[in-house]
Design a protein around this motif. Sequence first.
Motif, PDB file in Angstrom:
ATOM      1  N   TYR A 269       0.826  -1.208   0.000  1.00 29.17           N
ATOM      2  CA  TYR A 269       0.000   0.000   0.000  1.00 29.17           C
ATOM      3  C   TYR A 269       0.865   1.264   0.000  1.00 29.17           C
ATOM      4  N   GLY A 270       2.123   1.126   0.443  1.00 23.61           N
ATOM      5  CA  GLY A 270       3.009   2.292   0.488  1.00 23.61           C
ATOM      6  C   GLY A 270       3.229   2.942  -0.874  1.00 23.61           C
ATOM      7  N   PRO A 271       3.649   2.161  -1.905  1.00 25.85           N
ATOM      8  CA  PRO A 271       3.913   2.781  -3.214  1.00 25.85           C
ATOM      9  C   PRO A 271       2.691   3.410  -3.883  1.00 25.85           C
ATOM     10  N   ILE A 272       1.487   2.909  -3.599  1.00 25.06           N
ATOM     11  CA  ILE A 272       0.315   3.520  -4.249  1.00 25.06           C
ATOM     12  C   ILE A 272      -0.184   4.752  -3.486  1.00 25.06           C
ATOM     13  N   ILE A 273       0.449   5.037  -2.331  1.00 26.62           N
ATOM     14  CA  ILE A 273       0.124   6.241  -1.561  1.00 26.62           C
ATOM     15  C   ILE A 273       1.278   7.236  -1.612  1.00 26.62           C
ATOM     16  N   GLY A 274       2.488   6.760  -1.312  1.00 19.33           N
ATOM     17  CA  GLY A 274       3.642   7.646  -1.271  1.00 19.33           C
ATOM     18  C   GLY A 274       3.995   8.189  -2.647  1.00 19.33           C
ATOM     19  N   GLY A 275       4.564   9.402  -2.659  1.00 18.93           N
ATOM     20  CA  GLY A 275       4.956  10.024  -3.915  1.00 18.93           C
ATOM     21  C   GLY A 275       3.780  10.496  -4.736  1.00 18.93           C
ATOM     22  N   GLY A 276       2.647  10.658  -4.104  1.00 19.10           N
ATOM     23  CA  GLY A 276       1.425  11.021  -4.820  1.00 19.10           C
ATOM     24  C   GLY A 276       0.550   9.792  -4.968  1.00 19.10           C
ATOM     25  N   THR A 277      -0.629   9.799  -4.366  1.00 20.02           N
ATOM     26  CA  THR A 277      -1.520   8.654  -4.459  1.00 20.02           C
ATOM     27  C   THR A 277      -1.889   8.381  -5.913  1.00 20.02           C
ATOM     28  N   SER A 278      -2.380   7.173  -6.166  1.00 20.93           N
ATOM     29  CA  SER A 278      -2.795   6.837  -7.529  1.00 20.93           C
ATOM     30  C   SER A 278      -3.852   7.812  -8.030  1.00 20.93           C
ATOM     31  N   GLU A 279      -4.740   8.240  -7.146  1.00 19.96           N
ATOM     32  CA  GLU A 279      -5.794   9.173  -7.559  1.00 19.96           C
ATOM     33  C   GLU A 279      -5.197  10.523  -7.968  1.00 19.96           C
ATOM     34  N   ILE A 280      -4.234  11.017  -7.161  1.00 22.07           N
ATOM     35  CA  ILE A 280      -3.558  12.271  -7.496  1.00 22.07           C
ATOM     36  C   ILE A 280      -2.791  12.119  -8.809  1.00 22.07           C
ATOM     37  N   GLN A 281      -2.129  10.968  -8.955  1.00 25.78           N
ATOM     38  CA  GLN A 281      -1.345  10.729 -10.168  1.00 25.78           C
ATOM     39  C   GLN A 281      -2.242  10.750 -11.411  1.00 25.78           C
ATOM     40  N   LYS A 282      -3.409  10.140 -11.315  1.00 21.42           N
ATOM     41  CA  LYS A 282      -4.332  10.128 -12.453  1.00 21.42           C
ATOM     42  C   LYS A 282      -4.835  11.542 -12.762  1.00 21.42           C
ATOM     43  N   ASN A 283      -5.063  12.332 -11.724  1.00 21.30           N
ATOM     44  CA  ASN A 283      -5.472  13.723 -11.953  1.00 21.30           C
ATOM     45  C   ASN A 283      -4.391  14.506 -12.685  1.00 21.30           C
ATOM     46  N   ILE A 284      -3.133  14.319 -12.261  1.00 22.04           N
ATOM     47  CA  ILE A 284      -2.023  15.037 -12.894  1.00 22.04           C
ATOM     48  C   ILE A 284      -1.917  14.644 -14.367  1.00 22.04           C
ATOM     49  N   ILE A 285      -1.980  13.351 -14.636  1.00 22.47           N
ATOM     50  CA  ILE A 285      -1.875  12.870 -16.015  1.00 22.47           C
ATOM     51  C   ILE A 285      -3.044  13.392 -16.855  1.00 22.47           C
TER      52      ILE A 285
ATOM     53  N   GLU B  75      -5.058  16.055 -16.304  1.00 31.68           N
ATOM     54  CA  GLU B  75      -5.134  17.511 -16.461  1.00 31.68           C
ATOM     55  C   GLU B  75      -3.923  18.092 -17.184  1.00 31.68           C
ATOM     56  N   ARG B  76      -2.716  17.645 -16.798  1.00 31.52           N
ATOM     57  CA  ARG B  76      -1.500  18.275 -17.313  1.00 31.52           C
ATOM     58  C   ARG B  76      -0.967  17.631 -18.582  1.00 31.52           C
ATOM     59  N   ILE B  77      -1.220  16.325 -18.747  1.00 35.14           N
ATOM     60  CA  ILE B  77      -0.693  15.630 -19.909  1.00 35.14           C
ATOM     61  C   ILE B  77      -1.744  15.538 -21.017  1.00 35.14           C
ATOM     62  N   LEU B  78      -2.960  15.120 -20.630  1.00 34.60           N
ATOM     63  CA  LEU B  78      -4.016  14.932 -21.630  1.00 34.60           C
ATOM     64  C   LEU B  78      -4.869  16.176 -21.857  1.00 34.60           C
TER      65      LEU B  78
END
Length: 408
Positions: free
Chosen positions: A382-398, A400-403
């Motif tokens: 569960y650590g990697p899917i939370i740390g460094g930006g949760t999966s939900e945050i990561q999907k938002n970044i991708i 909004e900023r990439i797509l």
Amino acid sequence: MAVARRPEEEDTPEQAEYRATLKKWLEKNLPSKPSFHLPLSFLEVETKDQLDYLQAWQKKCYEAGYVGIEVAKQYGGHGGQPWQAKIVNQEFARSRAPILFNVVAMRMAMPTILTHGTEEQKKKYVGRILSGDDVWAQGFSEPNAGSDLGSVQTFVEKRGDHYIANGHKIWTTVGQFGDYMILLARTNKEAKKHEGLSYFLLPMKQPGVEVKPLVKMTREATFNQVHIENAKIPLDCLLGREGQGWTIAMTTLLHERGASGGGDGQGLHVAFEGAVARIGKLAKEVKRGKSRAIDDPVVRDRLAQMAIEAECVRQNGTRLRVQALHDWPMGLLLMSKLTYSELMMRMQELSVELQGPAAGQGHGSPNAIDGGSWQLAHMNGYGPIIGGGTSEIQKNIIGERILGLAKG
């Protein structure tokens, strides 16, 4: 159907010779298994025995030329080629070598220092990061500033020939062993929240820096909270300029969410390939009634899907070597963390699910399959899917900023 080629099948003669030399070195130098639990990731380093073992291993790898390959020699690296680093990642994963534990230092602090630091800072810090002599922690998150990093309230004030820091950081991995902390703090309370931040290299072994453990559900105390009270920061420990902290922190986060979430993908591909094989072996050993778990077509289908996704990790790693794809606009780096952490979690879920009632046995139980190591890995997953930006945050970044999608 095309069959994925093994990494060594793509080697040039020079690369094949380098790989053969590395394999011989690993056969001769891999350390014996210790009597204590050996961490599977830097998120699990808890005890001094673990730290000493892993520091000794990293130093041996560094002195042999297998850590810091692409870093310039004047900063303590080896001035090598990207293909050498790729082969090292692959063979270290294949041999199941101990981890290189100093992840915050090598994959977050070091690239940030190399990008924004002075010549003096690069020469002072980078070599000792690569050798593992200096352990680094990350001082970004606070109790009221996790995903909203721009709201950090730790305050640093300049006083004569030094700075004074006060604040509270949390989720500080390996903080109990930290020599330095990459510290994002506020230096201007009047400026807009992102504009009032600065980036410091905080010496941790001093009065005023108190590290307290946080116990996870695995009963391991590998995370920490850090209370900072009137701690001194030398003037030359400011990275960049005052007020430039947010920009510099974005460099760190790109590496945390990208490079440290997958690197070039090659070593991860080999690791995932090995994980699929080990889960397949487990599926052959555990029973479902009178049949083996592997005899279930659904189990075989899930294993096949994981093997396909592991190959996708490798292909993304190849794409990262194409500079134009790598730069526009960091999309592949951002996706790598999301892809690898989610795949890892699904693998660990399957490994526990396959065990049926035995999955309830905890790590260290005499009745647990493989000593409960699968269960421990699952909970730590569960650590990697939370740390460094949760999966939900990561999907938002991708999104909004990439797509260029609208904010939800």
